[in-house]
Structures are given as structure tokens and as C-alpha cells.
Design a protein around this motif. Sequence first.
Motif, PDB file in Angstrom:
ATOM      1  N   SER A   1     -11.237   5.410   7.016  1.00 41.99           N
ATOM      2  CA  SER A   1     -10.044   6.056   7.551  1.00 41.99           C
ATOM      3  C   SER A   1      -9.732   5.539   8.944  1.00 41.99           C
ATOM      4  CB  SER A   1     -10.212   7.584   7.573  1.00 41.99           C
ATOM      5  OG  SER A   1     -11.271   7.944   8.431  1.00 41.99           O
TER       6      SER A   1
ATOM      7  N   LEU B   1       0.852  -1.183   0.000  1.00 39.48           N
ATOM      8  CA  LEU B   1       0.000   0.000   0.000  1.00 39.48           C
ATOM      9  C   LEU B   1       0.892   1.239   0.000  1.00 39.48           C
ATOM     10  CD1 LEU B   1      -2.839   1.293   0.320  1.00 39.48           C
ATOM     11  CD2 LEU B   1      -2.480   1.157   2.801  1.00 39.48           C
TER      12      LEU B   1
ATOM     13  N   ALA C   1      -3.223   5.844  -0.356  1.00 37.12           N
ATOM     14  CA  ALA C   1      -3.715   6.305   0.937  1.00 37.12           C
ATOM     15  C   ALA C   1      -2.983   7.593   1.302  1.00 37.12           C
ATOM     16  CB  ALA C   1      -3.503   5.241   2.008  1.00 37.12           C
TER      17      ALA C   1
ATOM     18  N   LEU D   1      -8.001   6.034   3.466  1.00 36.67           N
ATOM     19  CA  LEU D   1      -7.706   4.856   2.649  1.00 36.67           C
ATOM     20  C   LEU D   1      -8.304   4.969   1.251  1.00 36.67           C
ATOM     21  CD1 LEU D   1      -8.300   2.204   5.421  1.00 36.67           C
ATOM     22  CD2 LEU D   1      -6.107   2.824   4.417  1.00 36.67           C
TER      23      LEU D   1
ATOM     24  N   ILE E   1       1.464   5.069   0.727  1.00 39.21           N
ATOM     25  CA  ILE E   1       0.910   6.080   1.625  1.00 39.21           C
ATOM     26  C   ILE E   1       1.659   7.386   1.439  1.00 39.21           C
ATOM     27  CG2 ILE E   1       0.561   6.732   4.044  1.00 39.21           C
ATOM     28  CD1 ILE E   1       0.288   3.796   4.712  1.00 39.21           C
TER      29      ILE E   1
ATOM     30  N   VAL F   1      -9.039  -2.716   1.355  1.00 37.89           N
ATOM     31  CA  VAL F   1      -7.703  -2.953   1.890  1.00 37.89           C
ATOM     32  C   VAL F   1      -7.828  -4.057   2.932  1.00 37.89           C
ATOM     33  CG1 VAL F   1      -5.722  -1.932   3.048  1.00 37.89           C
ATOM     34  CG2 VAL F   1      -7.111  -0.547   1.497  1.00 37.89           C
TER      35      VAL F   1
ATOM     36  N   PHE G   1      -7.263  -3.486   6.678  1.00 35.91           N
ATOM     37  CA  PHE G   1      -8.271  -2.663   7.328  1.00 35.91           C
ATOM     38  C   PHE G   1      -9.502  -3.491   7.672  1.00 35.91           C
ATOM     39  CE2 PHE G   1     -11.979   0.135   7.232  1.00 35.91           C
ATOM     40  CZ  PHE G   1     -11.596   1.114   8.138  1.00 35.91           C
TER      41      PHE G   1
END
Length: 348
Positions: free
Chosen positions: A153, A107, A131, A170, A109, A175, A178
Amino acid sequence: MLFVHHTRDIPRKNGTALSFAAAMAIGRFLDHVFGGVRVVDLTFPSAGFSGIMGDVLVGVAAPERFSAEVRDFFFRFQQKGGHFPILSLGPELEPVLREGASGRDKLTILYLDSSVDKELIRSFFGFGDIAVLVSADAETDVWPDGVLDERKSIDFLIAGTYHKKFRLILPEYNVGGFNVLVSRDDPVESVYLKKNIVKNTPNEVRVSIELPSVSEHVSLVFPASRFIHDGEYKSESDSGYAWLWSGPSPHLRIFIGRLDAWPDKLRLKLTVVNTNDPRNLDDARIMVDGCIMPFTLEKWSATSGRFVVEILEPSADFTVLSIGCRHMCNIDGGRQVGFCVDRLEVVP
């Protein structure tokens, strides 16, 4: 000429400063929940995730806030061992985001301070599976405009410093980490203290996490492949081992980042694996933030050893280590080099 200490007057950002303790706590959580992440930290020179996360690029979200001199100083540095420029919100950022969005193995970020607007935040989501991590305003404790409720989030509070708030917004796709975080009672074991799902509708989920403050003074190791430096040469590697030659300038500056979480003193250890003139080790000059520093030399051979510098008052902003070589040598058909270094350690 601009020296490092002149950059202490750069404009302060509105967002909560990402201290070492906060960066370590959030980094551990992200790695545990999402199985490793790629961070693009756009808060350079603060760059709180530099040295904390293994896969991180740094950049400046709003370089126009700096004077021309300060911009020139910061953008002379190259990251990833010299293979990548310091990023800014410009054309060079787009391929980085698209590369991150195209692969689901990690992911991606983006970390921003709070001095951003909603259009900027929205524009990042246009790249796809990205993200965004933002901080609340350090004075007003208010989220920047555009950190909205329509996305999943995670809000982070760092234990013992409740005014230090961060929000991870996000991407739209599911995801996995999450979903596990929401559905299981204790998915991250002792990584967090409290979890509270404060919003749970079909399209909106807000999870509030209280993370333990990481107070232990751990050592940091920067391999040459992760140096942020202003040398002209790039790091070289063989079978996963990396090294960097200083040159052709006699001075090599290495950016370290925030050292605010360490005790009253710490040590910087720079390993030299080779130099072509045996005089260089004894004749070296070490500077920290533009000031000449005494050092200890642990000599392993006539051309290798380790420089150890003790810092009594670590900087709360960022630190730059400089090593000067007095006797440059020509190798590889004329390439002028000084020291060959392979790692920098920050030790409490």
C-alpha cells in the motif's frame, strides 16, 4: 420539487473530503507512477476526482444514507455524456470491476470514504486486480476497519494539510509502477517531496509519500463526452469530437463537482455550437444550484456562442449548472432539441 440547494443537508461522510488540491496531487502521482489509471469514485456527489482524472466513473457507496428525494435527484443524472448511469454498490458495479480487472493496460482504482467496513473492502479484492483508495476519518484520523497491513500500500499525506490522509491498497499481482517506486531513489522526480518505506517484508510493503499541495488555480475542461447530466439524450461523436443536444425537456442540468479550491470567484463557460431557433441564445436562462444567474453571451453567429457565468462564492460541496431553452425544435424525425453544447470550462 427538490432543488439543488436542498441537497446541502445530505448526511456528511466520515472520511476526509477530497479537496481539489488533494485530488490533483494524488491524480498526478497516480498517472506518473502507474502510467494512467481508471478511477471509480464512489463518493458522489462529492466526487473529487470528477474533472481531474481523464478516465473516471462516479457512484454512491451508500445511497441508503440519503433520503428518497435526494436519491431520486442524484440518480436522474447520467455520466460519460449520458451513456452510463451513476453507479452504486449493486449489480451494475460488478461488470465495471470485472472489465477493469480483466485488462492490465490501466490499473482500476476504487475511491471510498472512510465510512466503510472491512468486509466491503475485502469484497472488492474478490474481483481480482483492483486497487482501493480510502481516506482516514476526518475527525479521529483513524483508518476504516479493514485497511490492513497484509497488502502492499501507499499512504499519501498532502503537504501543509497533514490531517488529510489517504491510503491506496494495491492488488496482489505485481504492479510495475509500485516496484519502481520502491526500488529507485527518485522515480517520480518532483511529484513528491518525501518517500519513506515504513514496512518491507516479502509480502508487505508500505510506502509513505508526502505530496506537494497543488495550489495553482488551473482551468478545467469538460468535453460533452464526459458530461454528468440529466438530459434524455446521449452525447454523439465523430472522429473524437463530441457534442450533446439538450432535450426533450427545456432544462439541461450539468453536474460539475467540488469547486472549493478556486479563489473568491470563478467563471463557467458553456459553449453552444448550434441551436435551431436564433431566439434561443438571447432568451436562455442560466441557473447555478437552482438560482437564476446573470450571464454574458459571446455570440459567434445567430445560432452559436458561449455563455459565461461568474460565480462569486464557489460551493465547497458540489455545483450544478442548468441551462433553459425557451424555443425547442424538432429534428431527426421528431426529436425535440434545444441547445447543442460541446464543452464546459471552469476558469479562475
